[in-house]
Design a protein around this motif. Sequence first.
Motif: not given
Lengths: 383, 174
Positions: B13-38
């Motif tokens: 059920a973990a919610r996923m989010v996508t992050l896009i780097s400066s060189d346009n690579t897409r990373f999909e991670v759990e929202a919980a992990a990405a949320s470590l970033s304020q």
Amino acid sequence: MHANGLLCSGGLLGDDAAAMTMMAMVAVLLFLVVRTIFAPTTLLQQPHPRPSPLSSTPASTTPPPRNPRIPKPRRAAMVCNGPCSPAVDDESRRDRISNLPDDLLLRILVLVPLVEVVRTSVLSRRWVHVWTRLPMLEFADDEASPVASFANLVAGVIRGYATDVDMPDVLISVRGCFQYTLDEAVRIAASAFLVAQRATTTTTRTGVFEKLTKLYIFGVQFTDGGDGINNAIIRQCPCHQDLELHRVEGIKMLFLLSESLLRLRLYKVMDLERLLVTAKNLREMEVTKCFVMMAIERTWIWLTLPKLEKLHWEDCCPDEIQRWSLPSQIWNLTIVELSRGYLQYCGGGQSHFTRILQAFDRTDILRLEIPIAPVSIYHHLRH
Amino acid sequence: MAAPESGDGNNGAARMVTLISSDNTRFEVEAAAASLSQTLQLTILDGGGGGGDGIPLPNVDSATLSKVLEYCIKHAPAAANGGAPNATAVDRAELERFDNEFVNIDQSVLYSLIMAAHNLEIEGLQSLVAKKVADMIKGKSPMEIRRTLGFPDPTPEEQAEMNAHMLEYGWAYE
């Protein structure tokens, strides 16, 4: 807005010469003054000599090549802590840290002992002034052994510190690792004075610690019986809110008159015989193991504390209690009987701690702690 | 772990989010992990980063981002527990081992990580990398620091300046 506290620990004041005493007293005070509240976040808010590239320069795009020429291969370059990847080329070994903006460098440097941070100023032009904006200054003579003179170190750092930055927390800790001559002690005191002046704003009145709100003195031996500190609190600290004396010796009489004081903590003020506190805004007070038990003169305590809310008493009761102005009801009263071992250590006798109770008519919360020794020990002690 | 977009398949059920780097690579991670970033946390709370949108991170390249996410994924469970009450000594030791290993990297990566951790406001990572650099400096003479950090040789003028400076700073030395 400015909460300046001064933290001093260590004992240094051991000379009986009157001048020295006063000077030493001053030193202690100064230490306290130096401490402006340091919250980690202030690190990032400090004014910056140049605009931080953070917002504009993408972190990962190539940082401005500060040293365009390729560094020559270096002998013994692998002092590297971590195993750098096997195929280290010069590029990966090249200094990138110097490219960090000041605030990030400072975040790293606060983790390094002060003396070593100061020495980074000779690394390169980039580093000359970085240390002068350190968000915390902690001098400890037991860690500063590599310098020839602790007093000179303190003076040098204070002198060199950036003038456009609020002086941060300053902690001067003197543990007597050096044998201090009178001259050294006076110079440490003088540096502390300098710090105090910087923490003291625009007013030109000297010896007044305008912004000092917290004073914490630990492990200091006073040689003036307490005059210096009494005088300082009464006359020189108009904004002083917190006073804590922790394991100090040589204060027989403590007379504290302050309109601003909110909290007072006296913990092992070893030689205390007379305590007078007149502080019309004081809310919290703690007295733990201070009063001399077998004093030759009568011990007494005079209190004018109309707004007292909380009292923690863990001490023997003085011979005389004068309540000039105490609220008839306080919110929280804690009274702790001294342990039998401590009473024995002080020459036997009774703490008469219950007498403190009589100073108040009512309390919302009363906490009484009475250590009960096993019967066998009790008998053993009696015979 | 920080798999580019295609490698997904998490049925939990973990919610996923996508992050896009400066060189346009897409990373999909759990929202919980990405949320470590304020910095990302608010966006994610607002429902951003899901679906095809993705959150662009123009300041972070893909190499750095994958490293950052490696850290976040490892630390997310502990952070979710609010620090440690449930964490066993083994878990903590494992995290510590991971951290030590994690910063065994060459200086350019370390530099990028410092900047990224700062931009993304990942408190734990900021402390970790700051401590790493501090350890590289601690207990060394200026000459040794220069070698460790790989400073270029000073020009004669710079050397002269530094010598003069050192004289002036005599109080910081023996």
